[in-house]
Motif scaffolding. Structure first.
Motif, PDB file in Angstrom:
ATOM      1  N   PRO A 118       0.807  -1.240   0.000  1.00 62.47           N
ATOM      2  CA  PRO A 118       0.000   0.000   0.000  1.00 62.47           C
ATOM      3  C   PRO A 118       0.832   1.279   0.000  1.00 62.47           C
ATOM      4  CG  PRO A 118      -0.042  -1.056   2.158  1.00 62.47           C
ATOM      5  CD  PRO A 118       0.613  -2.025   1.236  1.00 62.47           C
ATOM      6  N   GLU A 119       2.129   1.198   0.336  1.00 63.12           N
ATOM      7  CA  GLU A 119       2.968   2.393   0.361  1.00 63.12           C
ATOM      8  C   GLU A 119       3.487   2.775  -1.026  1.00 63.12           C
ATOM      9  OE1 GLU A 119       3.456   4.280   3.062  1.00 63.12           O
ATOM     10  OE2 GLU A 119       2.041   2.917   4.040  1.00 63.12           O
ATOM     11  N   VAL A 120       3.321   1.903  -1.999  1.00 63.23           N
ATOM     12  CA  VAL A 120       3.841   2.177  -3.343  1.00 63.23           C
ATOM     13  C   VAL A 120       2.822   3.012  -4.121  1.00 63.23           C
ATOM     14  CG1 VAL A 120       4.560   1.163  -5.538  1.00 63.23           C
ATOM     15  CG2 VAL A 120       5.217   0.084  -3.375  1.00 63.23           C
ATOM     16  N   GLU A 121       3.306   4.082  -4.740  1.00 61.26           N
ATOM     17  CA  GLU A 121       2.480   4.916  -5.612  1.00 61.26           C
ATOM     18  C   GLU A 121       2.437   4.259  -6.995  1.00 61.26           C
ATOM     19  OE1 GLU A 121       2.523   9.423  -7.555  1.00 61.26           O
ATOM     20  OE2 GLU A 121       3.964   8.864  -6.005  1.00 61.26           O
ATOM     21  N   ILE A 122       1.243   3.869  -7.436  1.00 62.73           N
ATOM     22  CA  ILE A 122       1.099   3.130  -8.689  1.00 62.73           C
ATOM     23  C   ILE A 122       0.670   4.063  -9.811  1.00 62.73           C
ATOM     24  CG2 ILE A 122      -0.092   1.244  -9.858  1.00 62.73           C
ATOM     25  CD1 ILE A 122      -0.591  -0.025  -7.135  1.00 62.73           C
ATOM     26  N   HIS A 123       1.380   3.961 -10.943  1.00 62.42           N
ATOM     27  CA  HIS A 123       1.005   4.701 -12.152  1.00 62.42           C
ATOM     28  C   HIS A 123       0.761   3.690 -13.271  1.00 62.42           C
ATOM     29  CE1 HIS A 123       1.992   8.894 -10.871  1.00 62.42           C
ATOM     30  NE2 HIS A 123       2.620   8.198  -9.936  1.00 62.42           N
ATOM     31  N   LEU A 124      -0.402   3.771 -13.895  1.00 60.54           N
ATOM     32  CA  LEU A 124      -0.770   2.876 -14.995  1.00 60.54           C
ATOM     33  C   LEU A 124      -1.086   3.721 -16.225  1.00 60.54           C
ATOM     34  CD1 LEU A 124      -1.506  -0.048 -15.912  1.00 60.54           C
ATOM     35  CD2 LEU A 124      -3.864   0.485 -15.234  1.00 60.54           C
ATOM     36  N   SER A 125      -0.484   3.372 -17.355  1.00 61.69           N
ATOM     37  CA  SER A 125      -0.731   4.116 -18.590  1.00 61.69           C
ATOM     38  C   SER A 125      -1.026   3.145 -19.722  1.00 61.69           C
ATOM     39  CB  SER A 125       0.471   4.991 -18.952  1.00 61.69           C
ATOM     40  OG  SER A 125       1.644   4.208 -19.096  1.00 61.69           O
ATOM     41  N   GLU A 126      -1.805   3.616 -20.690  1.00 63.12           N
ATOM     42  CA  GLU A 126      -2.187   2.800 -21.846  1.00 63.12           C
ATOM     43  C   GLU A 126      -1.661   3.463 -23.106  1.00 63.12           C
ATOM     44  OE1 GLU A 126      -6.418   2.220 -23.775  1.00 63.12           O
ATOM     45  OE2 GLU A 126      -6.246   0.911 -22.021  1.00 63.12           O
ATOM     46  N   ALA A 127      -1.055   2.679 -23.988  1.00 59.13           N
ATOM     47  CA  ALA A 127      -0.485   3.229 -25.224  1.00 59.13           C
ATOM     48  C   ALA A 127      -0.270   2.094 -26.216  1.00 59.13           C
ATOM     49  CB  ALA A 127       0.831   3.950 -24.937  1.00 59.13           C
ATOM     50  N   SER A 128       0.212   2.445 -27.404  1.00 63.81           N
ATOM     51  CA  SER A 128       0.555   1.429 -28.392  1.00 63.81           C
ATOM     52  C   SER A 128       1.820   0.706 -27.949  1.00 63.81           C
ATOM     53  CB  SER A 128       0.772   2.073 -29.763  1.00 63.81           C
ATOM     54  OG  SER A 128       1.833   3.011 -29.706  1.00 63.81           O
ATOM     55  N   SER A 129       2.050  -0.474 -28.499  1.00 63.29           N
ATOM     56  CA  SER A 129       3.190  -1.287 -28.073  1.00 63.29           C
ATOM     57  C   SER A 129       4.526  -0.595 -28.317  1.00 63.29           C
ATOM     58  CB  SER A 129       3.165  -2.642 -28.789  1.00 63.29           C
ATOM     59  OG  SER A 129       2.064  -3.410 -28.359  1.00 63.29           O
ATOM     60  N   ASP A 130       4.660   0.099 -29.453  1.00 59.67           N
ATOM     61  CA  ASP A 130       5.951   0.735 -29.726  1.00 59.67           C
ATOM     62  C   ASP A 130       6.256   1.837 -28.728  1.00 59.67           C
ATOM     63  OD1 ASP A 130       3.934   2.350 -30.721  1.00 59.67           O
ATOM     64  OD2 ASP A 130       5.008   2.925 -32.541  1.00 59.67           O
ATOM     65  N   ARG A 131       5.241   2.569 -28.279  1.00 58.66           N
ATOM     66  CA  ARG A 131       5.465   3.607 -27.265  1.00 58.66           C
ATOM     67  C   ARG A 131       5.804   2.988 -25.914  1.00 58.66           C
ATOM     68  NH1 ARG A 131       0.835   8.003 -27.237  1.00 58.66           N
ATOM     69  NH2 ARG A 131       2.242   8.803 -25.634  1.00 58.66           N
ATOM     70  N   LEU A 132       5.176   1.852 -25.599  1.00 60.68           N
ATOM     71  CA  LEU A 132       5.485   1.183 -24.338  1.00 60.68           C
ATOM     72  C   LEU A 132       6.917   0.647 -24.348  1.00 60.68           C
ATOM     73  CD1 LEU A 132       2.165  -0.791 -23.751  1.00 60.68           C
ATOM     74  CD2 LEU A 132       2.864   1.375 -22.713  1.00 60.68           C
ATOM     75  N   VAL A 133       7.340   0.102 -25.475  1.00 57.14           N
ATOM     76  CA  VAL A 133       8.723  -0.382 -25.592  1.00 57.14           C
ATOM     77  C   VAL A 133       9.700   0.776 -25.386  1.00 57.14           C
ATOM     78  CG1 VAL A 133      10.426  -1.315 -27.202  1.00 57.14           C
ATOM     79  CG2 VAL A 133       8.171  -2.365 -27.028  1.00 57.14           C
ATOM     80  N   ALA A 134       9.409   1.916 -25.983  1.00 57.67           N
ATOM     81  CA  ALA A 134      10.269   3.090 -25.797  1.00 57.67           C
ATOM     82  C   ALA A 134      10.304   3.499 -24.328  1.00 57.67           C
ATOM     83  CB  ALA A 134       9.770   4.247 -26.665  1.00 57.67           C
ATOM     84  N   GLY A 135       9.175   3.410 -23.640  1.00 57.67           N
ATOM     85  CA  GLY A 135       9.131   3.749 -22.222  1.00 57.67           C
ATOM     86  C   GLY A 135       9.943   2.796 -21.372  1.00 57.67           C
ATOM     87  N   LEU A 136       9.929   1.511 -21.713  1.00 59.95           N
ATOM     88  CA  LEU A 136      10.746   0.539 -20.987  1.00 59.95           C
ATOM     89  C   LEU A 136      12.228   0.815 -21.200  1.00 59.95           C
ATOM     90  CD1 LEU A 136       8.757  -2.734 -21.803  1.00 59.95           C
ATOM     91  CD2 LEU A 136       8.977  -1.671 -19.542  1.00 59.95           C
ATOM     92  N   ARG A 137      12.613   1.102 -22.428  1.00 62.89           N
ATOM     93  CA  ARG A 137      14.024   1.354 -22.728  1.00 62.89           C
ATOM     94  C   ARG A 137      14.520   2.643 -22.085  1.00 62.89           C
ATOM     95  NH1 ARG A 137      13.400  -0.290 -29.075  1.00 62.89           N
ATOM     96  NH2 ARG A 137      13.853  -2.529 -28.850  1.00 62.89           N
ATOM     97  N   ALA A 138      13.639   3.636 -21.963  1.00 65.50           N
ATOM     98  CA  ALA A 138      14.032   4.912 -21.367  1.00 65.50           C
ATOM     99  C   ALA A 138      13.984   4.896 -19.847  1.00 65.50           C
ATOM    100  CB  ALA A 138      13.127   6.027 -21.894  1.00 65.50           C
TER     101      ALA A 138
END
Length: 295
Positions: A118-138
């Motif tokens: 419960p102490e963790v601040e959770i952020h959830l986002s929805e996008a296309s796969s290529d944008r998500l891959v870029a987010g993982l790499r960055a």
């Protein structure tokens, strides 16, 4: 170079404003300007373009940006690792989900994680796969559920959790609806309705067409598979989509499996193979891998 300077620099780049960055950091705006000016003097190059209505990174600032993120992430990870040793997991978790990923119980995963940490601040986002891959790499995302083609994106670990046939969705009165399968070459003689570029289904369709030398004619695109079905129901083309979406509209749409070659829609749980995982990110991965059945 101080960590505070990098933190202020990153906040200004993300907020595109000294004023908004100061408000986000809960400090006075002149203090932000002073720290960044000192950083620029130390590096001998301007890092921010202040000439327009929005502050933007210069070429030097763009070059520094991933290193600033990595440095701050490393310090944050070190602190969180020490917390973990004390039996605590807190901080921030950022998870991405490919658009219209309805076959994975994302809401249940988030709820289970929140109950455990419960102490963790959770952020959830929805996008296309290529944008998500870029987010993982960055380093902007800890983990993501992405659509993958036959070759997963390099630089990532992955676990396939959904593997389904891709079908052509047509109206019941279409002659194709009386068949169980349709060859890709024959299907591509028709106008196609498909998800946009950057999605897993589009990637596997393009990959299959390229491997067979088959030209395709996509006349309509939509990010929501249900919208693809609605367009196909009106006789505007054959919708290329994962089989479950066609089955949900079975009274109005018939899903015909694509063959020669068969095309699969795959969803993978992915995370960076090149960056260390924060304790919160590792806790989420452990929970997700236990909850999702690998395919």
């Amino acid at each position: 170079m101080e960590l505070r300077q990098l933190e202020y620099f990153l906040a200004v780049v993300e907020e595109r404003s000294f004023t908004r960055a100061a408000a986000r950091l809960h400090v006075a705006q002149p203090g932000v300007s002073t720290h960044i000016r000192r950083l620029e003097q130390e590096l001998g190059q301007p890092l921010l373009d202040r000439s327009g209505p929005a502050v933007r990174p210069t070429q030097a600032g763009t070059t520094l940006l991933p290193y600033a993120r990595s440095a701050l992430s490393a310090v944050s990870g070190g602190r969180l690792a020490l917390d973990e040793l004390a039996g605590l997991v807190r901080g921030r978790l950022s998870v991405g989900v490919v658009t219209s990923c309805s076959t994975v119980p994302v809401a249940d995963l988030m709820a289970d994680f929140h109950r455990s940490y419960p102490e963790v601040e959770i952020h959830l986002s929805e996008a296309s796969s290529d944008r998500l891959v870029a987010g993982l790499r960055a380093g902007e995302l800890d983990a993501a559920l992405i659509g993958v083609a036959s070759k997963p994106p390099p630089g990532l670990h992955h676990l396939i959790v959904v593997d389904e046939p891709v079908v052509a969705g047509v109206v019941p009165e279409d002659p194709l609806a009386a068949r169980d399968v349709v060859p890709l070459a024959e299907l591509c003689e028709r106008p196609l309705i498909c998800l946009p570029r950057g999605t897993g289904v589009r990637a596997v369709l393009e990959e299959a067409c390229e491997s067979r030398g088959v030209p395709m004619r996509i006349t309509m695109e939509a990010a929501d598979p249900h919208r693809l079905v609605q367009l196909a129901e009106r006789g505007l083309g054959a919708a290329v989509l994962p089989a479950p979406f066609a089955r949900r509209h079975g009274d109005r749409t018939r899903g015909v499996e694509i063959v020669s070659p068969r095309i699969r829609a795959r969803i993978a749980l992915a995370w960076s193979a090149e960056r260390g995982m924060s304790p919160a990110g590792q806790a989420f991965l452990d929970l997700a891998r236990a909850a999702l059945t690998p395919v």
